[in-house]
Design an enzyme around this catalytic site. Structure first.
Site: not given
Length: 249
Positions: A18, A52-53, A79, A131, A144, A148
């Site tokens: 994405i 690197d976030v 993202n 998401s 997950y 989100k």
């Protein structure tokens, strides 16, 4: 003039999937674009910058590099993210911390570093990639979904905080997308073809969402032409969030 001419955009997780589609679409529409990723990839007019976030210093260096190289920063697309499977009982504390560190705190770090530059822009926009898992209960996605759901709530809070500064914040909530991560999950399935068919059938339009479709939604929300749109969670999911269709056949 293209709508993004003269604007600078940074896209985290921009080397593939994405993120790469978003970066390419922004560049196509005239923006100067940097793809921030642990894999430094430059392609199609998009500059690759390593970031690197999960590392605040790495993020700050990357954002500073973007601003110095291009003369500022107008658009941030958060993202970068990772997936997780299982019920609430199936992942240990370390995995919970790892996923939340990337998916939630990663956005916090990048936004925090970008804010001083965005405040100077007349067209400042942040788009967070969430998401369908934030708005629909999906099996085997507890961790997950928690991450989100936090992204969606964080996006609204950020929109409220920063709109007075002229910074719009919105969120895109994709359905199951045809990305490398989903490809890896399918490869590990006992019957990849059957698993793909099940994922496609779960979405009302009967197929996976393409990265290009998600990119178009992200770019719309980032555009100066959407100046009155803020605090929105935009579903790009084939109708999964709101439609309840009769079964086919």
């Amino acid at each position: 003039m293209a709508e993004f001419d003269g604007l600078v955009a940074a896209v985290t997780g921009g080397a593939s999937g994405i993120g790469a589609a978003v970066a390419a679409e922004l560049a196509e529409r005239g923006a100067a674009v940097a793809a921030l990723d642990v894999n430094e990839v430059s392609a199609g007019g998009v500059a690759g910058i390593r970031a690197d976030v999960t590392d605040d210093a790495s993020v700050r260096r990357a954002i500073e590099t973007v601003a110095e190289r291009f003369g500022g920063l107008d658009i941030l697309v958060n993202n970068a993210g990772i997936g997780a499977q299982g019920t609430v009982a199936d992942n240990d504390d370390a995995e919970w911390h790892r996923v939340l560190d990337v998916n939630v705190l990663g956005m916090v770090r990048t936004t925090r570093a970008a804010l001083p530059y965005l405040r100077r822009s007349a067209s400042a926009a942040i788009v967070n990639v969430g998401s369908i898992a934030a708005t629909a209960g999906l099996p085997q996605r507890a961790l997950y979904s928690a991450s989100k759901g936090a992204v969606l709530a964080l996006s609204r809070a950020m929109a409220a905080d920063h709109l007075p500064e002229g910074i719009r914040v919105n969120c895109v909530n994709p359905g199951t997308a045809d990305t490398p991560w989903i490809g890896r999950l399918l490869d590990r399935a006992d019957d990849p073809a059957a698993e793909r068919a099940a994922l496609e059938a779960r979405q009302p339009h009967g197929r996976l969402v393409s990265p290009a479709e998600i990119a178009h939604a992200v770019v719309y929300l980032a555009s100066p032409l959407a100046a009155s749109t803020s605090g929105v969670g935009l579903a790009v999911d084939g109708g999964m969030q709101d439609l309840r269709l009769r079964p086919r056949g």
